[in-house]
Scaffold this motif. Sequence first.
Motif, short mmCIF file in Angstrom:
data_model
loop_
_atom_site.label_atom_id
_atom_site.label_comp_id
_atom_site.label_asym_id
_atom_site.label_seq_id
_atom_site.Cartn_x
_atom_site.Cartn_y
_atom_site.Cartn_z
N ASN A 1 -6.05 12.91 -6.43
CA ASN A 1 -5.99 12.60 -4.99
C ASN A 1 -4.71 13.13 -4.37
O ASN A 1 -4.71 13.54 -3.20
CB ASN A 1 -6.07 11.10 -4.75
N GLY B 1 -6.07 0.16 2.13
CA GLY B 1 -5.71 1.44 1.54
C GLY B 1 -5.62 1.32 0.04
O GLY B 1 -6.39 0.59 -0.59
N GLU B 2 -4.66 2.02 -0.53
CA GLU B 2 -4.50 2.02 -1.99
C GLU B 2 -3.19 1.33 -2.35
O GLU B 2 -2.12 1.76 -1.96
CB GLU B 2 -4.53 3.45 -2.53
N ARG B 3 -3.31 0.24 -3.11
CA ARG B 3 -2.16 -0.55 -3.51
C ARG B 3 -1.53 0.02 -4.78
O ARG B 3 -2.23 0.50 -5.66
CB ARG B 3 -2.55 -2.00 -3.78
N ASP C 1 -1.93 -3.15 -7.98
CA ASP C 1 -3.18 -3.76 -8.43
C ASP C 1 -3.43 -3.39 -9.89
O ASP C 1 -3.41 -2.22 -10.26
CB ASP C 1 -4.36 -3.27 -7.58
N ALA D 1 -1.11 6.36 -6.28
CA ALA D 1 -1.07 4.98 -6.75
C ALA D 1 -1.70 4.81 -8.13
O ALA D 1 -1.12 4.17 -9.01
CB ALA D 1 -1.75 4.06 -5.74
N SER D 2 -2.86 5.37 -8.35
CA SER D 2 -3.55 5.21 -9.63
C SER D 2 -2.73 5.78 -10.77
O SER D 2 -2.59 5.16 -11.83
CB SER D 2 -4.92 5.88 -9.58
N GLN E 1 -8.53 8.26 2.86
CA GLN E 1 -7.81 9.48 2.52
C GLN E 1 -8.78 10.66 2.52
O GLN E 1 -9.91 10.55 2.09
CB GLN E 1 -7.18 9.36 1.14
N PHE F 1 0.83 -1.21 0.00
CA PHE F 1 0.00 0.00 0.00
C PHE F 1 0.87 1.26 0.00
O PHE F 1 1.87 1.33 0.72
CB PHE F 1 -0.91 0.02 1.23
N PRO G 1 -6.20 3.66 4.32
CA PRO G 1 -7.62 3.87 4.01
C PRO G 1 -8.09 5.25 4.46
O PRO G 1 -7.45 5.92 5.26
CB PRO G 1 -8.31 2.77 4.83
#
Length: 196
Positions: free
Chosen positions: A60, A162-164, A167, A135-136, A14, A8, A12
Motif C-alpha cells: 500500500n 482509516g488504518e490504525r 491494532d 501501518a500493516s 486510500q 490512525f 479511509p
Amino acid sequence: MSISLDGFVAGPEQGRDHPLGKRGGELHGWHVGDPRATEADRTADRWLMRPRGAYVMGRNMFGPIRGPWDQEWDGWWGPEPPYHAPVFVLTHHAREPIQMEGGTTFHFVTEGFAAAYEQALEAARGRGVDIAGGASTARQALNAGAIDKLTLDVAPVLLGDGERLFDGVETFDFEPVEVLHSPLTTHIRYRRRSAA
C-alpha cells in the motif's frame, strides 16, 4: 510514523487520488511545507530522512494498485525516490525488481515480513534497516520485535477512521527518550527497553 491522536496513520479510502487516505495528509504538514513548521519539525525531518542501508515497506505504501500487477507503477516518488538504497516491498504478487535513479531498487517479496526483513538486513550490511510503513508492515515489525527505535509524530488531528498503527499489537516495550513539539506535531522518539 506520523499518527493522529486517535491512532490512525492513514485516513479511509486510500487510493491513487488519496494516497494517505482522506484527510491523511493532515498528519504530514510538519514535513511537507506547512509554513508553521518550526526547528523542532526540521530536526524530526532530519531523523526521518537520515540515510539507511535498506528499507521494508508494504504494498500500500508503494502504490495504489491492488491485486496482480496489471498496470505500470514505479511508486509515488518519481524517477528518483528518496531512499537511495534497496527497498523490500511486501506483496502477494511477484514482480521483477525495479531499479530507479539515485540507487533505489524496489524488490518485491512474496514470502512475508520475516523474509523481507532478513533480505533487508543482508542488503544493509550493518547500516540500519528502516521500516518505512505503512501501518500493516509496521505492526508486523513491532510484533516480530524487529524495531529497536520508533519515532511517532503525533499530529493534533482526529481522523475517526482509516488504518490504525497499533491494532493487533499486544505489547509496547518502548520508553520515550526524546520529545520535540511544534504547533503541528509532537515528535516522540522511543527506544526498546531491552535495547537500552
